[in-house]
Enzyme design. Structure first.
Site, mmCIF file in Angstrom:
data_model
loop_
_atom_site.group_PDB
_atom_site.id
_atom_site.type_symbol
_atom_site.label_atom_id
_atom_site.label_comp_id
_atom_site.label_asym_id
_atom_site.label_seq_id
_atom_site.Cartn_x
_atom_site.Cartn_y
_atom_site.Cartn_z
ATOM 1 N N GLU A 6 0.852 -1.184 0.000
ATOM 2 C CA GLU A 6 0.000 0.000 0.000
ATOM 3 C C GLU A 6 0.892 1.239 0.000
ATOM 4 O OE1 GLU A 6 0.189 0.858 4.169
ATOM 5 O OE2 GLU A 6 1.740 -0.012 2.879
ATOM 6 N N GLU B 233 4.247 1.324 1.543
ATOM 7 C CA GLU B 233 5.259 0.494 0.865
ATOM 8 C C GLU B 233 5.759 -0.678 1.701
ATOM 9 O OE1 GLU B 233 7.317 3.075 -2.332
ATOM 10 O OE2 GLU B 233 8.046 3.844 -0.432
#
Length: 798
Positions: A432, A435
């Site tokens: 997401e 990271e």
């Protein structure tokens, strides 16, 4: 002709292990002209990383002065002097640095700009103080080359050319030349910590060594400046693709009087304000942060690869990083790039965004995806899959479309490829926006839904109704599952609130039967110190990513779950600082300054992020609240030179470790994402509506919803085992097929050819009636290979 001054080689090869320098910059600058391919940064009163020939290539560690009287003291600018940095103009990125002797005996005043047209940094320098004392001072320029993005493997030489003595460095195809408008009287090239000028002067306050060369190591170049006739001069640091190029650039740049260079530099930056909206009256600092944010965003665009904007001209906690970590934040993330240029569009500047859209189209991978991040030439650095980063270029295209920007370049192929990628690879993302984790993320889902609705609008305007409907229906599928995938019903973080969004429902994207229950599963959180827990219940980890659902118009700000989730993040993630509120990324975050104030080195403690104050402010505006507090807070987080940090200290002041509540840590500063969020917050407040809000999305999901399709999707990377009555079961595959299926346990069968799309997806729809009881069973006959799938798949009815 160029000749080496002598044959004396430095000792101590290869020098200490190299490091970069601190990331919390006091200044970042470049010429507005595209012919000057050079960028500079400033920290603690000295020039730090200088980037050339592209914005992602740092070439030095730092450039500073060493000062001594030759007998009783030795000062290093960044370590021993009291420093103050101030912008020279409202718009132009030039800086005045005042570095003062703690005893008040002398002051070094520097003005730093880039040559308006050449790849040379110019540092006009003036020494002030009592004449008698100044006459005893010895001033040395010290430069640490880190050519080709690395401290090791550098070569340094003292040379004479055209009657002038210079210092040069070389590595690969990059050359550096250091000189001034006053002569060098002594020159030396040495290995850092062994035979360099700093080590030499620290010993007995005098420059005893004069080494003509130091090769293949971590170097420092030292030159003693002749101040016999003048305490005012200009130091130049030039770069080139060969020795002659670097030297000629240096001499050409120093030949033009500094005041003339400075005036032209400023005039260039004034041109950048054409068409800019006057939002100063919305601010509470007379527009200082607003104007500097615009300049910073413009400065972070590369000049060889138009439209390529990096996240930050900084290497977070660079003082703890060596050659093994080349990335820093001087890379392109599509998330940061799109945010940056959207901030410029909010300010009234659209041409950079147009260039960025074309740049992104040319950087897209063949399958429609985008690398996690990449160098400005498109070469991937990290290679994770982040579905929001595939969505953002579509959102940029729609933003420019809404701004009535006419492009001769057709971006529709890029949009279709990106939409196809989202549909083929989603709904779970490998990473997401932070990271770090795989699964179902509210922020990723929000960006994907928004991008798909926009992509469908493009398809419809292109006359492709079938593709438009297919994309919209996939967006409907995502939208209808948001709460089921990302809202816990067993919340424990805040008393009385059991239903709220979580950061991410963890699942492995390679698992064809993924976990889709936000009440289940553990999440592994990186960056924790050795020995500390790294695994937590996913339902107890929250972030503010769900606010993006309101930002785009997917959920109303007064949606009960949204309201409760805001209460949760305010209780769990909010930090009150002297200038206003700030929020952590998520609870249990380990990406930030360590507890003792030391640099993050793979572990630490997540601190508060000013950009999240902007996101929270945007929600407050959507909810009808007053957002002055959030604007004032973001302005308060900015440095005296109007730079916004990635993170600020989130605890009580710790003067002994130089950490202060609400002030920058060692993370990146400036962070372009934060600057763009601030500009958008001003624009949103001015308009009375969130700048990123997309009416077409709100019309579909916040109105009567008559156009929304009740859809459940089976595909090979998400093999569901049940479907609701009254829904349509859509079976997707990446190749043409005939679906062989039954609704009565194979008593009767049907064969339906798949419908192809322009998105690399083939599908068959099965309507599930309200009286259906038995499972739907099916298998595939693959058209191209004329083969059966060799197994059956059941989907139960619920």
């Amino acid at each position: 002709m160029v000749k080496t001054i002598g044959q004396t080689q430095a000792f101590g090869s290869p020098g200490l292990d190299p490091r970069w320098t601190q990331a919390s910059k006091d200044g970042v600058g470049t010429a507005y002209s595209t012919s000057s391919n050079i960028w500079f940064t400033i920290w603690n009163g000295v020039v730090t990383e200088v980037y050339h020939p592209t914005v992602d290539r740092p070439q030095i560690r730092d450039l500073q002065y060493l000062i001594s009287d030759g007998k009783s003291f030795f000062h290093e600018e960044k370590r021993h002097l009291e420093s103050r940095v101030e912008p020279m103009w409202t718009h132009g990125l030039g800086y005045r640095i005042i570095n003062s002797d703690p005893q008040g005996r002398y002051t070094v005043i520097k003005e730093v700009i880039a040559d308006p047209h050449l790849s040379c940094i110019l540092q006009h320098t003036k020494l002030t103080g009592e004449r008698e004392f100044l006459s005893q001072l010895h001033l040395y320029a010290l430069c640490a080359p880190h050519l080709e993005v690395g401290g090791m493997g550098n070569n340094g030489y003292a040379i004479e050319v055209a009657g002038h003595d210079l210092l040069i460095a070389q590595k690969g195809g990059t050359w550096l030349a250091l000189g001034a408008t006053v002569p060098f009287t002594r020159l030396s090239c040495g290995y850092v910590g062994k035979s360099d000028g700093w080590t030499d002067l620290a010993d007995n306050f005098q420059m005893d060594w004069e080494f003509d060369s130091a090769v293949d190591g971590n170097l420092a170049l030292t030159g003693k400046l002749n101040l016999d006739n003048n305490n005012e001069f200009t130091l130049g640091l030039a770069f080139g693709s060969n020795l002659h190029n670097a030297i000629s650039t240096l001499f050409q740049s120093l030949n033009i009087p500094f005041e003339q260079q400075k005036q032209q530099y400023n005039e260039q930056w004034k041109r950048s304000r054409r068409g800019i909206h006057s939002l100063e009256n919305i601010s509470f600092d007379d527009g200082k942060l607003y104007n500097n944010s615009i300049s910073q965003l413009l400065a972070h665009e590369d000049k060889t690869y138009p439209g390529a904007l990096i996240a930050s001209l900084a290497i977070p906690w660079g003082e703890a990083k060596n050659d093994q970590d080349q990335g820093g934040y001087h890379l392109v993330w599509t998330r940061d790039l799109v945010s940056s240029v959207a901030g410029l569009v909010a300010a009234g500047e659209t041409q950079t965004a147009v260039r960025s859209l074309i740049y992104l189209a040319t950087s897209q991978q063949e399958d429609g995806g985008f690398a996690q991040n990449f160098w400005v030439d498109g070469t991937p650095y990290w290679k994770g899959i982040q579905l929001d980063e595939v969505a953002f270029p579509i959102l940029l295209a729609w933003r420019l479309h809404q701004e009535k920007n006419c492009l001769n370049f057709d971006v529709y192929p890029m949009i279709l490829r990106a939409a196809g990628y989202l549909i083929r690879h989603g709904p779970a993302t490998q990473q997401e926006r932070w990271e770090e984790n795989s699964g179902y993320s509210p922020s990723t889902l929000a960006s994907n839904i928004a991008a798909l609705i926009c992509a469908a609008q493009f398809a419809r305007e292109s006359g492709d109704q079938a593709t438009a409907e297919f994309i919209e229906e996939y967006a409907d599928f995502l939208e209808s599952h948001i709460e089921a995938w990302t809202v816990t019903t067993e919340g424990t973080l805040v008393a009385g609130i059991k239903r709220h969004y979580i950061r991410i429902t963890p699942t492995d994207i390679n698992n064809p039967q993924p976990n889709e229950n936000p009440n289940q599963g553990n999440i592994f959180i990186r960056n924790h110190p050795p020995g500390e827990a790294t695994e937590f219940l996913a339902k107890e980890i929250v972030d503010g990513g769900f606010l993006q659902l309101v930002r785009y118009g997917i959920r109303k700000p007064d949606d009960p779950i949204i309201v409760d989730s805001v209460k949760v993040i305010d209780a769990v993630l909010k930090v009150d600082t002297p200038v206003g509120p700030c929020w952590h990324r998520y609870n249990q975050d380990g990406y930030g300054q360590q507890e003792d104030g030391n640099a993050y080195t793979g572990f630490g403690k997540g601190r508060a992020w000013p950009l999240l104050t902007g996101e929270r402010g945007h929600y407050e505006l959507a909810a009808g609240g007053d957002i002055k507090t959030y604007i004032k807070a973001m302005e308060g987080f900015a440095s005296n030179t109007c730079l916004l940090p990635e993170q600020v200290w989130d605890e009580a002041d710790r003067p002994e470790i130089h950490m202060y509540l609400g002030k920058p840590t060692g993370s990146a500063m400036p962070l372009m994402w934060a600057h763009s969020e601030y500009i958008k917050l001003l624009r949103s407040n001015h308009d009375g509506q969130v700048f990123d809000f997309i009416p077409e999305i709100a019309n579909r999901y916040l109105g009567d919803r008559s156009e929304c399709k009740l859809l459940e999707i089976w595909k090979f990377n998400r093999q569901i085992d049940k479907v609701k009555k009254g829904h349509t079961l859509r079976i997707q595959a990446l190749a043409s097929f005939q679906l062989h299926w039954s609704q009565d346990n194979w008593q009767t069968v049907q064969d339906i050819p798949s419908t192809s799309t322009k998105l690399g997806v083939n599908f068959v729809d099965i309507s599930i009636s309200d009286d259906q009881q038995q499972p739907i069973s099916f298998t595939f006959f693959w058209i191209e290979s004329s083969k059966w799938e060799q197994r059956n798949y059941p989907v139960a009815i619920e």
